[in-house]
Design a protein around this motif. Structure first.
Motif, PDB file in Angstrom:
ATOM      1  N   PRO A 230     -10.572   4.416 -16.356  1.00 49.96           N
ATOM      2  CA  PRO A 230     -10.770   5.841 -16.077  1.00 49.96           C
ATOM      3  C   PRO A 230      -9.473   6.637 -16.249  1.00 49.96           C
ATOM      4  N   TYR A 231      -9.574   7.759 -16.944  1.00 52.79           N
ATOM      5  CA  TYR A 231      -8.414   8.593 -17.255  1.00 52.79           C
ATOM      6  C   TYR A 231      -7.597   8.936 -16.013  1.00 52.79           C
ATOM      7  N   ARG A 232      -8.264   9.217 -14.922  1.00 50.37           N
ATOM      8  CA  ARG A 232      -7.558   9.638 -13.701  1.00 50.37           C
ATOM      9  C   ARG A 232      -6.619   8.557 -13.156  1.00 50.37           C
ATOM     10  N   THR A 233      -6.803   7.294 -13.619  1.00 50.80           N
ATOM     11  CA  THR A 233      -5.946   6.207 -13.135  1.00 50.80           C
ATOM     12  C   THR A 233      -4.832   5.848 -14.126  1.00 50.80           C
ATOM     13  N   TRP A 234      -4.812   6.500 -15.287  1.00 46.86           N
ATOM     14  CA  TRP A 234      -3.778   6.191 -16.277  1.00 46.86           C
ATOM     15  C   TRP A 234      -2.415   6.605 -15.758  1.00 46.86           C
ATOM     16  N   PRO A 235      -1.402   5.796 -15.925  1.00 44.56           N
ATOM     17  CA  PRO A 235      -0.040   6.233 -15.617  1.00 44.56           C
ATOM     18  C   PRO A 235       0.334   7.415 -16.526  1.00 44.56           C
ATOM     19  N   ALA A 236       1.055   8.377 -15.989  1.00 46.49           N
ATOM     20  CA  ALA A 236       1.395   9.593 -16.735  1.00 46.49           C
ATOM     21  C   ALA A 236       2.092   9.293 -18.052  1.00 46.49           C
ATOM     22  N   GLU A 237       2.921   8.259 -18.081  1.00 40.49           N
ATOM     23  CA  GLU A 237       3.724   7.972 -19.270  1.00 40.49           C
ATOM     24  C   GLU A 237       2.923   7.419 -20.441  1.00 40.49           C
ATOM     25  N   VAL A 238       1.637   7.066 -20.259  1.00 40.87           N
ATOM     26  CA  VAL A 238       0.822   6.630 -21.395  1.00 40.87           C
ATOM     27  C   VAL A 238      -0.100   7.746 -21.893  1.00 40.87           C
TER      28      VAL A 238
END
Length: 122
Positions: free
Chosen positions: A100-108
């Motif tokens: 889920p997009y909301r769990t992606w680390p900001a740097e990716v």
């Protein structure tokens, strides 16, 4: 099942200087290896040339029977390496490989180039 992070070790960013001992890809690979060292279900390997030279530095996130991803345009920093490792761990924990997009680390975020469906059994 193992999620593999494959780091292109021949990648050179536009700022790479001829005569530099290591490529940007080699530096990123070493940082990703350190970041993923103690993560369960995640392994790291290096490969020469993932053919994404215009988007260096490149990595893939892959596992059998799951969606696989190519990411690029990374700087070789500890923060980026940590984010790549964290995303791979989320991929490993996902049944389908979709995270889920909301769990992606900001740097990716903003670094995804392609998504590949799993190969069919036959």
């Amino acid at each position: 099942m193992t999620t593999w992070i494959t780091v292109c070790n021949t990648c050179k960013r536009d700022t790479w200087q001829e005569g530099t001992e290591t490529t940007d890809g080699e530096r990123l690979a070493a940082l990703v290896e350190d970041a993923a060292r103690d993560l369960g279900g995640v392994s790291v390997r290096q490969h020469s040339c993932l053919m994404g030279c215009a988007a260096a530095c490149n990595v893939t996130i892959q596992a059998a029977d799951k969606l696989c991803y190519t990411l690029g345009k990374f700087d070789a920093t500890p923060e980026v390496a940590e984010a790549i490792a964290q995303y791979a761990q989320l991929h490993a924990q996902s049944e389908t490989g979709q995270v889920p997009y909301r769990t992606w680390p900001a740097e990716v975020k903003g670094h995804f180039v392609t998504r590949h469906p799993p190969l069919p059994d036959s």
